[in-house]
Every structure is written in C-alpha cells, then in structure tokens.
Design a protein around this motif. Structure first.
Motif, short mmCIF file in Angstrom:
data_model
loop_
_atom_site.label_atom_id
_atom_site.label_comp_id
_atom_site.label_asym_id
_atom_site.label_seq_id
_atom_site.Cartn_x
_atom_site.Cartn_y
_atom_site.Cartn_z
N SER A 25 56.28 -9.71 60.60
CA SER A 25 55.61 -8.53 61.17
C SER A 25 54.15 -8.81 61.54
CB SER A 25 55.70 -7.35 60.21
OG SER A 25 55.04 -7.64 59.00
N THR A 26 53.62 -9.98 61.14
CA THR A 26 52.21 -10.28 61.42
C THR A 26 51.90 -10.41 62.91
OG1 THR A 26 52.03 -11.33 59.26
CG2 THR A 26 50.28 -11.80 60.83
N PRO A 27 52.73 -11.15 63.70
CA PRO A 27 52.43 -11.24 65.14
C PRO A 27 52.37 -9.86 65.81
CG PRO A 27 54.06 -12.89 64.54
CD PRO A 27 53.88 -12.01 63.34
N LYS A 28 53.23 -8.95 65.39
CA LYS A 28 53.24 -7.60 65.95
C LYS A 28 51.95 -6.86 65.59
CE LYS A 28 57.28 -5.49 65.69
NZ LYS A 28 58.37 -4.63 65.14
N ALA A 29 51.52 -7.01 64.33
CA ALA A 29 50.27 -6.36 63.88
C ALA A 29 49.07 -6.92 64.66
CB ALA A 29 50.08 -6.57 62.39
N LEU A 30 49.06 -8.23 64.89
CA LEU A 30 47.96 -8.85 65.64
C LEU A 30 47.97 -8.41 67.10
CD1 LEU A 30 47.86 -12.47 64.16
CD2 LEU A 30 46.06 -10.74 64.00
N LEU A 31 49.19 -8.30 67.67
CA LEU A 31 49.30 -7.88 69.07
C LEU A 31 48.77 -6.46 69.24
CD1 LEU A 31 50.31 -9.03 71.77
CD2 LEU A 31 52.53 -8.00 71.30
N GLN A 32 49.11 -5.60 68.29
CA GLN A 32 48.61 -4.22 68.31
C GLN A 32 47.08 -4.22 68.24
OE1 GLN A 32 50.34 -1.60 65.28
NE2 GLN A 32 48.61 -0.20 65.44
N TYR A 33 46.53 -5.22 67.56
CA TYR A 33 45.08 -5.36 67.39
C TYR A 33 44.43 -6.07 68.59
CZ TYR A 33 40.73 -6.62 64.87
OH TYR A 33 39.43 -6.80 64.47
N PHE A 261 50.12 4.77 54.91
CA PHE A 261 50.40 4.39 56.30
C PHE A 261 49.90 2.99 56.61
CE2 PHE A 261 50.27 9.06 58.06
CZ PHE A 261 51.42 9.35 57.36
N SER A 262 50.63 2.31 57.50
CA SER A 262 50.26 0.98 57.95
C SER A 262 49.92 1.03 59.43
CB SER A 262 51.42 0.01 57.68
OG SER A 262 51.17 -1.23 58.25
N ARG A 263 50.96 1.05 60.29
CA ARG A 263 50.72 1.10 61.74
C ARG A 263 49.91 2.33 62.14
NH1 ARG A 263 56.82 0.13 63.41
NH2 ARG A 263 56.94 1.13 61.39
N ALA A 264 50.21 3.46 61.52
CA ALA A 264 49.51 4.70 61.88
C ALA A 264 48.04 4.66 61.48
CB ALA A 264 50.21 5.90 61.23
N LEU A 265 47.70 3.83 60.48
CA LEU A 265 46.30 3.70 60.08
C LEU A 265 45.52 2.83 61.07
CD1 LEU A 265 43.90 3.91 58.05
CD2 LEU A 265 44.88 1.91 56.89
N SER A 266 46.14 1.72 61.50
CA SER A 266 45.42 0.77 62.37
C SER A 266 45.58 1.10 63.85
CB SER A 266 45.90 -0.65 62.08
OG SER A 266 47.29 -0.76 62.23
N GLU A 267 46.27 2.19 64.16
CA GLU A 267 46.48 2.60 65.56
C GLU A 267 45.13 2.73 66.28
OE1 GLU A 267 48.05 6.74 67.23
OE2 GLU A 267 49.61 5.71 66.11
N GLY A 268 45.03 2.08 67.44
CA GLY A 268 43.82 2.21 68.25
C GLY A 268 42.71 1.22 67.93
N LEU A 269 42.88 0.42 66.86
CA LEU A 269 41.87 -0.58 66.50
C LEU A 269 42.15 -1.88 67.26
CD1 LEU A 269 41.76 -0.14 62.61
CD2 LEU A 269 40.23 0.90 64.31
#
Length: 295
Positions: A25-33, A261-269
């Motif tokens: 799930s890390t690549p997805k988290a980085l992509l969102q970032y 929350f995970s994704r909902a916390l970092s949303e928009g960063l």
C-alpha cells in the motif's frame, strides 16, 4: 507512563491518526502524496520517502495532542527516528500522542467470504521490539466481504486469539475486523460480527484490555453497547474508502465512536505544497475529523 497513556486512550477527546500503510500500500500512499513510482528504484528508497512524508505530518504544528490521541505506525517507521529520537518516543515525549504499531503481515486469500490475516511467525519478536521501543498498543486487520457466519466467526476468533498474545506482552491490541463498505450485505455482516465480538469479549480474562477498530456501521450507534464493555479501552472507526467528507458525516452520527483514519487524514496533502500550504491543509483535515469524533 502506561497508565497516563491508558487514561488518555480511554477518556481523552480526539482521534487516532493511522500512519501505517506498508508494503503493497506504500506506492499508493506516495502517489496520493504526489510522488510517482519513477521517483524511487527500490524498497529502501520508497520507505525513506514515506518516512519523510510521515515525519512532515508528525512534526507539523497541526499534529497536536489537543486533537490527536494516538498514531499507528508500521515496523519500518518504528525503527526510524524523527529529530534524533525513535518515532514512538518523539510522538509521546514531544507531542503527548500515544504510539501504536501495525503488526499483521497482510491478508490471506478470500475464503468463506472473508480474508483472514496471514500467519505471523515473527510476531513474538516484533512484540518484544515494540515493548523496547515504548509502543503502547498494536493494530491488525482482517476483512469481511460477505455475511458468511463461518467466515466471520473465524475472523473474530483469529483476531482475539492473537489479541491475547499481545495482551500477555503488556500491550493493548486494536482488533480490526473491517467490513467492506461496498459489501452487498454489509448490515447483515455487522450483526454477525457484533455477536462474535460479544462472545469473545465475555471469554477474556478479567483484566485484559482491548480496542476495536470497525467500519462505520450502517445502523447508527450500532456499536454503542460494545463501548461499555469492561474490557474496552476505546472503539474507533476506519474510513474504509469513504472520502474524508463522507467519512466524517457518517462518523458524526455515531455517538462515542472516534476516527482512526488513514487515507481520509492525508487527503489533499502533497510533497509539492509549501510548509504553509501543507500545514493549513492538515490543520483543516484534523479539525474536521476531530469535530466528527467528539459527537
């Protein structure tokens, strides 16, 4: 320290920040970032980048114990430092935010409508290191996709069996049997899940303390009675794929249920934001999630 952390988790106002994406799930988290996969060439570079992201969140003035009770890390983050202190020590000593550790090794294949946790042969060693690193509690996730009584029973039994091992090490387990928010029979799954949780809670040793991390229920206040169980430190909710606005709206309708929350916390960063923009966005998110958690 332990009692102060326990009191904070049990009665404090606020929510838990889930900063524990790992492995796949890390690549997805980085992509969102805003960091593409082409920006790193191996796992070490990837985990260094995700630690930079998490350090930026944790050290932000917006990441304040006035709103945030705890933070969930994964092993790689636990073993790294922020401002020359191990992450868990930085969280508690500098921020008064209680540190948790994700301990599962991912999900097994779908069977009987559920995904159990993969075997955890290294769990005991990991728990010992968690104790050495001043971790308060742990988190482990299973997934329920269908209202299959046998599958749901196995999920809850596995969670509590490992939970007892975690309790025996002096840690507080967050038991997370997530019901897929897209499940066609989500409400029926939640009914079966709650029955199994009540059975397992009643079989715990008198002094055992646990937490639950559950999908926001279809029926409002459905998990209210679990909050009153003498073994329960806190019942928290995952965002489960809802965007932040919808997750907050649903959470706010459930009295006593707080966010994790995970994704909902970092949303928009994003990595491209200036510190001022980043901190302002994080501050807005934290305030909104906090408001939904104190209903």
């Amino acid at each position: 320290m332990k009692q102060e952390q326990m009191d904070r988790m049990h009665t404090g106002k606020g929510f838990i920040a889930a900063l524990d994406q790992s492995g796949g799930s890390t690549p997805k988290a980085l992509l969102q970032y805003g960091i593409k996969e082409s920006s790193y060439s191996n796992d070490e570079e990837m985990f260094a980048l995700v630690h930079e992201m998490r350090s930026r969140i944790v050290t932000s003035p917006a990441f304040d114990s006035k709103y945030i009770l705890g933070a969930i890390l994964f092993e790689n983050t636990m073993n790294r430092t922020i401002h020359d202190r191990y992450t868990a020590d930085y969280l508690w000593e500098t921020k008064k935010i209680v540190p948790f550790l994700k301990v599962d090794e991912g999900l097994a294949d779908l069977n009987d409508g559920v995904q159990l946790m993969k075997p955890m042969p290294k769990l005991n060693g990991l728990l010992k290191r968690a104790v050495e690193r001043n971790i308060f509690g742990t988190k482990m996730r299973s997934v329920i996709k269908e209202a299959n009584p046998e599958g749901i029973r196995r999920v809850v039994e596995q969670q509590f069996e490992i939970g007892k091992q975690i309790v025996s090490m002096g840690l507080v387990p967050i038991i997370e049997p997530e019901v897929d928010i897209h499940s066609a029979d989500k409400e029926q799954s939640e009914n079966l899940l709650k029955e199994e949780i009540i059975k397992q809670l009643s079989a715990l040793d008198k002094d055992a303390k646990v937490m639950l991390k559950l999908s926001i229920p279809t029926e409002e206040n459905f998990y209210k009675d679990l909050m009153d169980d003498p073994h329960m430190v806190r019942v928290v909710a995952l965002s489960g794929g809802y965007d932040q606005k919808e997750a907050n709206e649903r959470l706010a309708r459930n009295e006593g249920l707080i966010a994790s929350f995970s994704r909902a916390l970092s949303e928009g960063l994003t990595a491209q934001q200036s510190d001022e923009e980043f901190n302002a966005m994080l501050s807005r998110s934290i305030q909104a999630i906090y408001n939904a958690s104190i209903t």
